[in-house]
Design a protein around this motif. Structure first.
Motif, PDB file in Angstrom:
ATOM      1  N   GLY A 152     -26.115 -20.089  28.418  1.00 33.77           N
ATOM      2  CA  GLY A 152     -25.563 -18.845  28.923  1.00 33.77           C
ATOM      3  C   GLY A 152     -26.331 -18.220  30.074  1.00 33.77           C
ATOM      4  O   GLY A 152     -27.374 -18.726  30.517  1.00 33.77           O
ATOM      5  N   THR A 153     -25.808 -17.095  30.544  1.00 27.53           N
ATOM      6  CA  THR A 153     -26.325 -16.427  31.741  1.00 27.53           C
ATOM      7  C   THR A 153     -27.789 -16.043  31.616  1.00 27.53           C
ATOM      8  O   THR A 153     -28.581 -16.255  32.545  1.00 27.53           O
ATOM      9  CB  THR A 153     -25.484 -15.182  32.049  1.00 27.53           C
ATOM     10  N   ASP A 154     -28.167 -15.467  30.486  1.00 28.66           N
ATOM     11  CA  ASP A 154     -29.553 -15.012  30.329  1.00 28.66           C
ATOM     12  C   ASP A 154     -30.527 -16.177  30.420  1.00 28.66           C
ATOM     13  O   ASP A 154     -31.591 -16.060  31.051  1.00 28.66           O
ATOM     14  CB  ASP A 154     -29.732 -14.278  28.995  1.00 28.66           C
ATOM     15  N   ALA A 157     -30.678 -17.313  34.043  1.00 28.42           N
ATOM     16  CA  ALA A 157     -31.379 -16.309  34.846  1.00 28.42           C
ATOM     17  C   ALA A 157     -32.883 -16.404  34.653  1.00 28.42           C
ATOM     18  O   ALA A 157     -33.649 -16.301  35.626  1.00 28.42           O
ATOM     19  CB  ALA A 157     -30.888 -14.913  34.477  1.00 28.42           C
ATOM     20  N   GLU A 181     -19.556 -20.206  37.076  1.00 31.34           N
ATOM     21  CA  GLU A 181     -19.548 -18.755  36.884  1.00 31.34           C
ATOM     22  C   GLU A 181     -20.830 -18.284  36.210  1.00 31.34           C
ATOM     23  O   GLU A 181     -21.382 -17.236  36.555  1.00 31.34           O
ATOM     24  CB  GLU A 181     -18.319 -18.353  36.075  1.00 31.34           C
ATOM     25  N   THR A 182     -21.312 -19.067  35.266  1.00 29.19           N
ATOM     26  CA  THR A 182     -22.575 -18.736  34.598  1.00 29.19           C
ATOM     27  C   THR A 182     -23.726 -18.755  35.595  1.00 29.19           C
ATOM     28  O   THR A 182     -24.567 -17.847  35.621  1.00 29.19           O
ATOM     29  CB  THR A 182     -22.852 -19.735  33.463  1.00 29.19           C
ATOM     30  N   HIS A 184     -23.578 -18.449  38.886  1.00 30.81           N
ATOM     31  CA  HIS A 184     -23.400 -17.337  39.817  1.00 30.81           C
ATOM     32  C   HIS A 184     -23.886 -16.030  39.202  1.00 30.81           C
ATOM     33  O   HIS A 184     -24.650 -15.278  39.830  1.00 30.81           O
ATOM     34  CB  HIS A 184     -21.922 -17.228  40.198  1.00 30.81           C
ATOM     35  N   ALA A 185     -23.467 -15.758  37.980  1.00 26.73           N
ATOM     36  CA  ALA A 185     -23.870 -14.519  37.311  1.00 26.73           C
ATOM     37  C   ALA A 185     -25.377 -14.468  37.122  1.00 26.73           C
ATOM     38  O   ALA A 185     -26.001 -13.405  37.269  1.00 26.73           O
ATOM     39  CB  ALA A 185     -23.155 -14.404  35.966  1.00 26.73           C
ATOM     40  N   ALA A 186     -25.983 -15.599  36.818  1.00 26.06           N
ATOM     41  CA  ALA A 186     -27.437 -15.645  36.626  1.00 26.06           C
ATOM     42  C   ALA A 186     -28.165 -15.368  37.937  1.00 26.06           C
ATOM     43  O   ALA A 186     -29.167 -14.650  37.960  1.00 26.06           O
ATOM     44  CB  ALA A 186     -27.845 -17.011  36.075  1.00 26.06           C
TER      45      ALA A 186
END
Length: 437
Positions: A152-154, A157, A181-182, A184-186
């Motif tokens: 996931g994103t976290d 990141a 998308e993950t 990008h969000a990160a």
């Protein structure tokens, strides 16, 4: 481009203003794409051009450095130049899942086969890289595995943060659009001024993340009476696409690469005899042999031969990013206004004079994609669909000089004419902004 589904202003610049900045007319655009046309340059020259493009979009909170989805060109030099110019750390995700191009364990796979085991680099002067990280040498890289992306994103990141702190470039596995998308969000979560690097799929991801404008809506498609379709690619899918056009195009001109290189004027002369009406197709013969390293010479020769004829048609379809850019350069086109995306990668734009330009990367499209594109732009005006009721322009019009064609295509639009633009599929910088300027 999917930008028009989210924003009302999407512009493509085929270069920069003389002072290195964007033109005043482009300052109001919400998604700005600068085509650097640098894939065929020496590394140092490509880096200089990429840095200039980066400077032009430096105010954008999110910048996407688009690279070739098959890792061709000056990938490492351009990424390094853009990152240095912007003072941002690059996060690289090359995958384009819709085209079957995914990165697993750092290796780019095309329809399940590692890139270096395919023939997709057959006209290049060097072997395909065995991994994304090899393509990025001498940059120091660290892989973010699919396992981390799945977390996931976290998790991504945190990995991006740690890699950036070490001074390295993050290279990400990705198998789906959700993975992009993950990533990008990160990247956004890690820095308020993100630098993402990837294929057109990453550009799409960044645009989808924008807040939609209330007045954003796809533009209506123009209806044409004549379309020149130029296939300047040697991609393996072209043979099947051409086969579908048999009996539907008014004329198909297959070009032997060796003969084109020996005498470009011969093609120009043959096209003078073709009536500019309905669908006319010019394509490199997929059955003909081509020497490794001839790609840039072929592009130049094809563009030289076609330039005097393009404006005899209401629209031109250019497939193969290098071919598209070379043709537009010879016609003096410096910017395009995006109208619509017919299907993934097939973008309809207009020049300032109102001429329609359709572009698509060379390796895109199913077997019937060219037929679908022609029918959507010409309606039923294909050879197999009956006699056209529109006016046929005389073949003699095709004798216009390249200089005349250039002045026609690049001329300012008259009152009431929509301005235009388009993108070839080469190295680009896409700068979607989060808010209206």
């Amino acid at each position: 481009m999917r930008a028009l589904l989210r924003v009302s202003r999407s512009t493509i610049l085929l270069g920069l203003a003389p002072e290195g900045g964007t033109r005043d007319a482009d300052c109001a655009t919400r998604v700005l794409t600068v085509d650097t046309h640098s894939r065929g340059l020496e590394a140092a020259a490509a880096a200089t051009r990429a840095a200039a493009a980066a400077a032009a979009v430096s105010a954008a909170p999110v910048v996407v450095k688009k690279i070739d989805s098959l890792l061709r060109g000056n990938v490492a030099a351009e990424i390094a130049a853009v990152a240095q110019q912007l003072g941002r750390t690059a996060v690289v995700a090359v995958s384009n899942p819709a085209l079957g191009r995914v990165v697993r364990d750092g290796v780019l796979h095309v329809e399940g086969t590692p890139l270096h085991e395919t023939d997709l680099w057959q006209v290049e002067t060097s072997p395909a890289p065995t991994s994304v990280q090899q393509a990025l040498r001498p940059l120091r890289t660290v892989l973010i595995s699919q396992h981390t992306v799945d977390a996931g994103t976290d998790a991504v990141a945190q990995a991006v943060h740690d890699i950036a702190a070490s001074g390295a470039v993050a290279v990400c596995d990705a198998a789906t659009e959700a993975d992009l998308e993950t990533i990008h969000a990160a990247a956004i979560a890690t820095s308020s001024r993100a630098l993402l690097v990837g294929s057109g799929a990453m550009s799409d991801t960044a645009v989808r993340a924008l807040t939609p404008e209330h007045d954003a809506a796809p533009a209506g498609l123009p209806r044409l009476s004549s379309l020149l379709m130029v296939l300047g690619t040697r991609a393996s899918a072209v043979a099947a696409q051409l086969a579908q056009l048999a009996g539907k195009a008014a004329h198909i001109e297959l070009i032997d690469p060796a003969r084109l290189l020996a005498d470009p004027r011969a093609l120009q002369a043959r096209l003078e005899e073709v009536t500019a009406h309905g669908l006319v197709v010019v394509a490199l013969d997929p059955a003909a042999a081509v020497e490794s390293g001839d790609a840039s010479r072929l592009v130049a020769a094809l563009a030289d031969a076609l330039a005097p004829h393009v404006t005899c048609y209401e629209g031109v379809f250019l497939t193969g990013g290098e071919t598209a850019r070379a043709a537009l350069d010879r016609l003096g086109v410096t910017s395009l206004s995006v109208l619509a995306e017919l299907e993934r990668g097939t973008v309809v734009s207009q020049t300032q004079a109102g001429h329609v330009v359709v572009t698509r990367p060379g390796s895109f499209g199913a077997a019937d994609s060219l037929v679908r594109t022609a029918r959507r732009l010409l309606g039923t005006d294909l050879a197999a669909d009956g006699t056209s009721q529109t006016t046929t322009r005389a073949a003699a019009n095709a004798t216009a000089t390249a200089a005349t064609a250039a002045s026609q295509l690049a001329a300012p639009a008259t009152a009431g004419t929509q301005s235009t633009q388009r993108k070839p599929a080469q190295s680009r910088l896409v700068a979607p902004t989060k808010e209206n300027p």
